[in-house]
Write an enzyme that holds these catalytic residues in place. Structure first.
Site, PDB file in Angstrom:
ATOM      1  NE  ARG A  55      34.177 -10.240  -5.357  1.00 46.17           N
ATOM      2  CZ  ARG A  55      33.144  -9.626  -5.865  1.00 46.17           C
ATOM      3  NH1 ARG A  55      33.247  -8.993  -6.979  1.00 46.17           N
ATOM      4  NH2 ARG A  55      31.997  -9.627  -5.247  1.00 46.17           N
ATOM      5  CB  THR A  56      37.204 -15.930  -2.313  1.00 46.40           C
ATOM      6  OG1 THR A  56      37.257 -14.535  -2.015  1.00 46.40           O
ATOM      7  CG2 THR A  56      38.360 -16.621  -1.635  1.00 46.40           C
ATOM      8  CE  LYS A  83      21.907 -35.941   4.818  1.00 48.06           C
ATOM      9  NZ  LYS A  83      22.479 -37.179   4.245  1.00 48.06           N
ATOM     10  NE  ARG A 105      35.168 -16.639   1.978  1.00 49.63           N
ATOM     11  CZ  ARG A 105      35.013 -15.517   1.273  1.00 49.63           C
ATOM     12  NH1 ARG A 105      33.822 -15.108   0.904  1.00 49.63           N
ATOM     13  NH2 ARG A 105      36.064 -14.798   0.922  1.00 49.63           N
TER      14      ARG A 105
HETATM   15  C1  NCD Z   1      35.656 -10.054   1.220  1.00 49.86           C
HETATM   16  C2  NCD Z   1      35.345 -11.185   2.159  1.00 49.86           C
HETATM   17  O1  NCD Z   1      34.577 -12.091   1.840  1.00 49.86           O
HETATM   18  O2  NCD Z   1      35.926 -11.163   3.209  1.00 49.86           O
HETATM   19  N1  NCD Z   1      35.412 -10.314  -0.112  1.00 49.86           N
HETATM   20  C3  NCD Z   1      36.285 -11.062  -0.848  1.00 49.86           C
HETATM   21  O3  NCD Z   1      36.808 -12.048  -0.418  1.00 49.86           O
HETATM   22  N2  NCD Z   1      36.549 -10.629  -2.094  1.00 49.86           N
HETATM   23  C4  NCD Z   1      35.120  -8.774   1.683  1.00 49.86           C
HETATM   24  C5  NCD Z   1      33.657  -8.629   1.915  1.00 49.86           C
HETATM   25  O4  NCD Z   1      32.906  -9.591   1.972  1.00 49.86           O
HETATM   26  O5  NCD Z   1      33.258  -7.479   2.079  1.00 49.86           O
END
Ligand code: NCD
Length: 308
Positions: A55-56, A83, A105
């Site tokens: 999703r993100t 690497k 992320r």
């Molecule tokens: C969350 C995350 O990755 O922190 N999901 C998200 O971003 N939609 C929550 C999760 O992984 O449970």
């Protein structure tokens, strides 16, 4: 406007409200045949993902593209990170390529904060370890506001694996700024001692889901993050579901107007049953749609939109 979005605490009430109002304007673009605005034409947004995401990542990509930015997707798998390249060297590479914004992320809590020291562009935290995920909190707030008409005075229960949840942490910070009251619910093993006081005074902790249900406007279920669990935090999945899972009978004890949220991905049958996840009270699919509008607003405001 702030330069980076690293934490739910970066936003005061006025700035958070500006993001939500801008997102509401952005949402009108999604309803058009041509879903594009020229606002970020010529700007470059890099999606730097060191952790799995559906999703993100897609949401940030869609948001940047709808604003006409150039988007570079980088995933650690298949890159020089495999690497052994460090985050700093990767950051300097992005810097050399002229990234205006880096959406990151990372499995390490705090990684986006470090990155923000090394690049000139804006850094957006798209989830760092068990720490924070501020755009998720914004899209959750947006969803609550659009379903219930307000945030001030709402009572929000956040239920489940709070210990490993960056979604919970960012939500507590943002919701308390916007005047909502949060109760954290889960087994004592999955609620860090002192978390409520450390994040936002006024936040409650409760170990009994049934006691709180009749009194909430929003119940936000969290995924049980088994990939982050080295030890065993509860006796069994069945026992967890029995105490802390949201099923049909529990849902029917919520006030009639109350909504059910989940950030996804769900463990259907564990923290939430399919009956609840697919019910009209569930905002789970709306949350995903709202995520694009909210991330458009964040990128637009951080990068100065047309004003630069
Ligand atoms: C969350 C995350 O990755 O922190 N999901 C998200 O971003 N939609 C929550 C999760 O992984 O449970």
């Amino acid at each position: 406007m702030i330069r980076h979005l690293l934490s739910g605490a970066d936003l005061d009430a006025a700035t958070a409200t500006l993001v939500l109002d801008t997102a509401a304007e952005m949402a009108t673009v999604a309803g058009r045949e041509v879903k594009k605005l020229p606002a970020l034409r010529g700007r470059t947004v890099v999606n730097l993902f060191y952790e799995d995401s559906t999703r993100t990542r897609i949401s940030f990509e869609a948001a940047a593209k709808r604003l006409s930015a150039d988007v570079i997707n980088f995933s650690a798998k298949g890159s020089s990170v495999a690497k052994g390249e460090s985050l700093k060297d990767t950051a300097l590479t992005l810097q050399a390529m002229g990234a205006d914004a880096v959406v990151v992320r990372h499995p390490a809590s705090g990684a986006p904060h470090r990155l923000a020291e090394w690049v000139d562009g804006s850094v957006v935290n798209a989830g760092d370890g068990t720490h924070e995920h501020p755009t998720q909190a914004l899209l959750d707030a947006y969803t609550m506001r659009s379903r219930l008409g307000r945030l001030d005075g709402l009572h929000v229960a956040i239920v489940g694996d709070v210990l490993h949840s960056r979604v919970a942490r960012s939500n507590v910070l943002l919701l308390s700024t916007l005047g909502a009251k949060v109760t954290l619910i889960g087994p004592p093993t999955l609620i860090p001692v002192d978390i409520a006081a450390a994040l936002a005074p006024g936040t409650d902790v409760c170990y009994d889901l049934d006691a709180v249900l009749p009194d909430v406007d929003v119940v936000m279920m969290l995924r049980v993050q088994r990939e982050r669990m080295g030890d065993s935090y509860f006796p069994s999945a069945r026992e967890y579901a029995r105490r802390y899972g949201l099923d049909g009978p529990r849902m029917r004890r919520l006030p009639e107007h109350a909504i059910v949220m989940h950030p996804g991905p769900m463990n259907r049958g564990m923290e939430i049953t399919p009956e609840v996840a697919d019910s009209p009270r569930s905002t789970i699919v709306e949350q995903v749609a709202n995520g694009v509008s909210v991330r458009m607003a964040v990128l637009y405001l951080l990068l100065g939109g047309n004003n630069r």
